[in-house]
Design a protein around this motif. Structure first.
Motif, PDB file in Angstrom:
ATOM      1  N   THR A 169       0.830  -1.203   0.000  1.00  0.00           N
ATOM      2  CA  THR A 169       0.000   0.000   0.000  1.00  0.00           C
ATOM      3  C   THR A 169       0.868   1.258   0.000  1.00  0.00           C
ATOM      4  O   THR A 169       0.551   2.244  -0.686  1.00  0.00           O
ATOM      5  CB  THR A 169      -0.947  -0.007   1.204  1.00  0.00           C
ATOM      6  N   ALA A 205       2.047   1.605  -3.462  1.00  0.00           N
ATOM      7  CA  ALA A 205       0.987   2.108  -4.343  1.00  0.00           C
ATOM      8  C   ALA A 205       0.783   3.597  -4.161  1.00  0.00           C
ATOM      9  O   ALA A 205       0.579   4.336  -5.144  1.00  0.00           O
ATOM     10  CB  ALA A 205      -0.310   1.350  -4.068  1.00  0.00           C
ATOM     11  N   TYR A 248      -4.991   8.856  -1.764  1.00  0.00           N
ATOM     12  CA  TYR A 248      -5.016   7.399  -1.900  1.00  0.00           C
ATOM     13  C   TYR A 248      -4.752   6.724  -0.559  1.00  0.00           C
ATOM     14  O   TYR A 248      -5.438   5.771  -0.180  1.00  0.00           O
ATOM     15  CB  TYR A 248      -3.969   6.949  -2.926  1.00  0.00           C
ATOM     16  N   ALA A 293      -2.863  -4.153  -6.431  1.00  0.00           N
ATOM     17  CA  ALA A 293      -3.104  -2.728  -6.654  1.00  0.00           C
ATOM     18  C   ALA A 293      -1.794  -1.982  -6.876  1.00  0.00           C
ATOM     19  O   ALA A 293      -1.691  -1.118  -7.758  1.00  0.00           O
ATOM     20  CB  ALA A 293      -3.865  -2.129  -5.467  1.00  0.00           C
ATOM     21  N   VAL A 309      -0.792   0.152 -10.264  1.00  0.00           N
ATOM     22  CA  VAL A 309      -0.438   1.578 -10.181  1.00  0.00           C
ATOM     23  C   VAL A 309       0.911   1.837 -10.841  1.00  0.00           C
ATOM     24  O   VAL A 309       1.060   2.762 -11.653  1.00  0.00           O
ATOM     25  CB  VAL A 309      -0.440   2.045  -8.711  1.00  0.00           C
ATOM     26  N   GLY A 317       1.178  -8.245 -11.418  1.00  0.00           N
ATOM     27  CA  GLY A 317      -0.106  -7.936 -10.784  1.00  0.00           C
ATOM     28  C   GLY A 317      -1.190  -8.926 -11.160  1.00  0.00           C
ATOM     29  O   GLY A 317      -1.987  -9.340 -10.312  1.00  0.00           O
ATOM     30  N   ALA A 334      -6.634  -8.196 -12.143  1.00  0.00           N
ATOM     31  CA  ALA A 334      -5.798  -7.043 -12.475  1.00  0.00           C
ATOM     32  C   ALA A 334      -5.700  -6.864 -13.986  1.00  0.00           C
ATOM     33  O   ALA A 334      -5.374  -5.770 -14.465  1.00  0.00           O
ATOM     34  CB  ALA A 334      -4.405  -7.199 -11.872  1.00  0.00           C
ATOM     35  N   TYR A 358      -7.516  -1.545  -7.070  1.00  0.00           N
ATOM     36  CA  TYR A 358      -6.638  -0.595  -7.756  1.00  0.00           C
ATOM     37  C   TYR A 358      -7.412   0.526  -8.461  1.00  0.00           C
ATOM     38  O   TYR A 358      -6.853   1.577  -8.779  1.00  0.00           O
ATOM     39  CB  TYR A 358      -5.754  -1.323  -8.770  1.00  0.00           C
ATOM     40  N   ALA A 410      -7.145   4.202  -7.306  1.00  0.00           N
ATOM     41  CA  ALA A 410      -6.090   5.114  -7.761  1.00  0.00           C
ATOM     42  C   ALA A 410      -6.654   6.108  -8.768  1.00  0.00           C
ATOM     43  O   ALA A 410      -6.229   7.270  -8.815  1.00  0.00           O
ATOM     44  CB  ALA A 410      -4.944   4.325  -8.376  1.00  0.00           C
TER      45      ALA A 410
END
Length: 440
Positions: A80, A83, A107, A127, A131, A152, A159, A267, A270
């Motif tokens: 995270t 990301a 985010y 995610a 990104v 991903g 994804a 994701y 984002a």
């Protein structure tokens, strides 16, 4: 540096959630602790879509033996933070330094992002990969783009829907078309295996309900409203498809084949953070900041709630503790339905002290998640031969499984035993049964 730092601090805040673990995390725990050969054999039968993540977590638990809930969740925390840094990098390239800072912070503080930052599952990692693949797309680093996006997709197959969102931005680029083809081709083996497992893997899902469509409507409205004032057209062309296409397509497909769960396309958030950061960066006057301040109050309460056991459907460790308090040596245990065996699999000391009278082959021996059970008649005889039974049940009011084995369990308990006690635990009930007039 501030967005990933904030994401890291939020992820570490209350990381153990009061010493709780819910059943999806329990699957990660017990599968990743299997020997490597057994893990690979399992993936040939079920859960191949999470295979790369399980292998990663297998390595984490080997490296950090005894890491407990921290080892289970720290990879998601780190992903995270990564990301949030990626969102900031995209915004910096498209809208400048101020927008980068604000988009990354947005985010990091989004409650769903915080939720899955503290979950021992693959969603935060997928995610992060999406990104950074988006950023690499903007840099036209097509080999790196294909590698990261493929990573991903192997962490979580859905994804791949980000590939369609990226197509709205980069479809004219020959490099993107080659990279997209490579990702699709190299994902094909996983797609073929997971397609065979889809009925077993996703059979519990229903079609999207009105709450799902309402949530998507709120997301779409917010993204389109923010995009109108975001200023940079390139940012809008990246953010809007990323936010709206993956969840929208998955929900539409789920009208025929129910596959939609919001965390599968985490994701997409984002795509909300990017125009929000750009809009705040371009804002003049006090009213945007007043709105942000007003949102931070409920977000703070929501964030605090996410760090409690009540934020998840159940708590397998609380169930195991309740069983430990009530069980006696030699007690039988039965799970209604059988998939709730997961409640004890991550607490082997509790589980191994009981007789699982319905079990035929263990999860490891059957290369499955929850094992296989005996025929109905044998389950009935095994229950009748048990003087005392611990039954683990779904909460009251939940629909019961109509399958013959589950019906036999219910009927035998009702006909041959007295119900001595029922203890409500988060997302479960622990019932103690004994022979008539023998509850004491």
């Amino acid at each position: 540096m501030l967005p990933p730092l904030l994401a890291l601090l939020l992820g570490l805040w209350g990381l153990e959630r009061g010493g709780s673990m819910w059943r999806d995390e329990s699957v990660t725990w017990q599968v990743a602790h299997r020997p490597l050969g057994g893990l690979v054999e399992l993936l040939g039968q079920v859960d191949a879509v999470h295979g790369l993540y399980y292998l990663l977590m297998h390595g984490v638990f080997l490296a950090w033996d005894g890491g407990g809930l921290c080892a289970l969740r720290l990879p998601s925390v780190a992903a995270t933070a990564l990301a949030a840094a990626g969102v900031a990098a995209i915004a910096h390239r498209l809208a400048g330094e101020r927008a980068a800072l604000l988009a990354g912070l947005v985010y990091a503080v989004l409650p769903p992002v915080q939720m899955y930052a503290q979950e021992g599952r693959s969603y935060a990692l997928a995610a992060a990969a999406v990104v950074w693949a988006t950023y690499l797309m903007l840099r036209e680093r097509w080999t790196a783009y294909a590698v990261v996006l493929l990573l991903g997709c192997w962490l979580h197959e859905f994804a791949v829907l980000a590939l369609l969102a990226h197509g709205f931005t980069a479809w004219r680029s020959r490099g993107w078309r080659i990279a997209a083809g490579a990702v699709a081709a190299l994902l094909l083996p996983l797609a073929l295996v997971s397609a065979r497992q889809a009925a077993q893997q996703l059979g519990w899902l229903g079609r999207p309900g009105w709450q799902d469509w309402a949530a998507y409507g709120v997301l779409a409205g917010a993204v389109l409203l923010l995009a109108r004032g975001a200023g940079d057209r390139d940012l809008v062309r990246v953010a809007v498809p990323l936010a709206l296409l993956p969840p929208g397509l998955l929900m539409a497909v789920s009208l025929l084949h129910p596959w939609y769960v919001d965390r599968y396309v985490l994701y997409a958030l984002a795509g909300l953070a990017l125009p929000a950061g750009a809009r705040l960066a371009a804002a003049r006057g006090w009213w945007p900041w007043l709105l942000v301040g007003a949102l931070l109050v409920p977000f703070a309460f929501w964030s605090a709630w996410l760090r409690t056991p009540e934020s998840r459907k159940d708590d397998v460790l609380a169930v195991a503790a309740a069983v430990r308090e009530r069980a006696r040596p030699g007690d039988a245990v039965v799970f209604l339905p059988s998939r709730r065996r997961e409640w004890l699999l991550s607490s082997p000391r509790v589980y191994e002290g009981l007789r699982d009278v319905a079990l035929d082959r263990s999860p490891a021996a059957s290369h499955s998640l929850q094992g296989t059970e005996l025929p109905s008649a044998e389950i009935r005889e095994a229950l009748i031969g048990s003087p005392r039974v611990i039954a683990l049940l779904d909460p009251a009011g939940q629909p019961v499984d109509p399958y013959p084995r589950e019906a036999v369990k219910r009927q035998t308990l009702a006909a041959w035993f007295d119900l001595c006690s029922v203890t409500e635990v988060r997302g479960a009930r622990v019932a103690v049964y004994a022979r008539p007039d023998d509850c004491r």
